[in-house]
Design a protein around this motif. Structure first.
Motif, PDB file in Angstrom:
ATOM      1  N   HIS A 174       0.834  -1.188   0.000  1.00 34.50           N
ATOM      2  CA  HIS A 174       0.000   0.000   0.000  1.00 34.50           C
ATOM      3  C   HIS A 174       0.882   1.257   0.000  1.00 34.50           C
ATOM      4  N   HIS A 187     -11.336  -3.795  -4.095  1.00 32.55           N
ATOM      5  CA  HIS A 187     -10.140  -3.504  -3.313  1.00 32.55           C
ATOM      6  C   HIS A 187     -10.343  -3.975  -1.872  1.00 32.55           C
ATOM      7  N   VAL A 188      -9.386  -4.735  -1.379  1.00 29.37           N
ATOM      8  CA  VAL A 188      -9.446  -5.208   0.004  1.00 29.37           C
ATOM      9  C   VAL A 188      -8.196  -4.709   0.732  1.00 29.37           C
ATOM     10  N   HIS A 189      -8.377  -4.026   1.855  1.00 31.63           N
ATOM     11  CA  HIS A 189      -7.241  -3.599   2.665  1.00 31.63           C
ATOM     12  C   HIS A 189      -6.845  -4.786   3.529  1.00 31.63           C
ATOM     13  N   CYS A 235      -2.474  -4.531   0.217  1.00 31.12           N
ATOM     14  CA  CYS A 235      -3.805  -4.503  -0.382  1.00 31.12           C
ATOM     15  C   CYS A 235      -3.952  -5.665  -1.358  1.00 31.12           C
TER      16      CYS A 235
HETATM   17 NI    NI Z   1      -5.944  -0.973   0.579  1.00 27.74          NI
END
Ligand code: NI
Length: 146
Positions: free
Chosen positions: A68, A92-94, A100
Motif C-alpha cells: 500500500h 479492493h481489500v485492505h 492490499c
Molecule cells: Ni488498501
C-alpha cells in the motif's frame, strides 16, 4: 483426443532445483510419473496461450497483492485507465496495515488482457499477480433467475 495419435519421446535439459520442485508436485498430486504431469502442464500451457491469442470473447480475473503506497496505487489506476482491455470491475481489500488485494474483472481480446496483466505485474511493489483467463461461454436458453 479424437483419434489415436502416436506417443513421442523427447529429452529436455532442466536445472536440478526446478526438477526437484517439480518432482515434489508430481508426488503430492498423485501423478503416475513425470510424463503424465508434463502432459498435463503442456495442455494447460497451450490452452492458456490459445486463450491469450484469441481475437475476442475472452474474459479474465486478475488478482493483485501489493504494498500500500500512494505512488503504486496511482500507477495501478493509470494502467487500468490506459488499457485497451475492458475493466468491468475492481474490488479492493485492505488486507493488512501494509498490503492490499485488488481483484479486477476484465474482458476483450486476449492479448489486450495479457498486456494489462503484464504491465500491472511489472510494477514495483506488486508482490503477486495471477491472471485467470477464460472464453466467455455462449449464452443458452437456460433459465437463469435469481
Ligand atoms: Ni488498501
Amino acid at each position: 483426443m479424437t483419434k489415436e495419435s502416436q506417443l513421442k519421446r523427447f529429452g529436455i535439459s532442466i536445472h536440478e532445483d526446478l526438477l526437484d520442485r517439480f518432482d515434489i508436485l508430481v508426488r503430492s498430486r498423485g501423478y503416475v510419473g513425470r510424463s503424465e504431469a508434463i502432459r498435463d502442464a503442456m495442455r494447460l500451457f497451450i490452452t492458456q496461450w490459445e486463450l491469450e491469442t484469441k481475437q475476442e470473447g475472452s474474459a479474465a480475473t486478475l488478482s493483485v497483492v501489493y504494498r500500500h503506497k500512494a505512488k503504486l496505487m496511482a500507477e495501478l489506476t493509470n494502467a487500468q485507465h490506459g488499457s485497451n482491455a475492458n475493466v468491468i470491475s475492481t474490488m479492493h481489500v485492505h488486507l493488512t496495515h501494509s498490503h492490499c488485494l485488488e481483484v479486477l474483472t476484465l474482458s476483450g481480446k486476449g492479448e489486450r488482457i495479457r498486456e494489462l496483466a503484464d504491465r500491472i505485474s511489472g510494477l514495483t511493489g506488486v508482490e503477486f499477480a495471477k491472471l485467470f483467463m477464460f472464453s466467455i461461454p455462449e449464452s443458452s436458453d437456460h433459465d437463469h433467475s435469481h
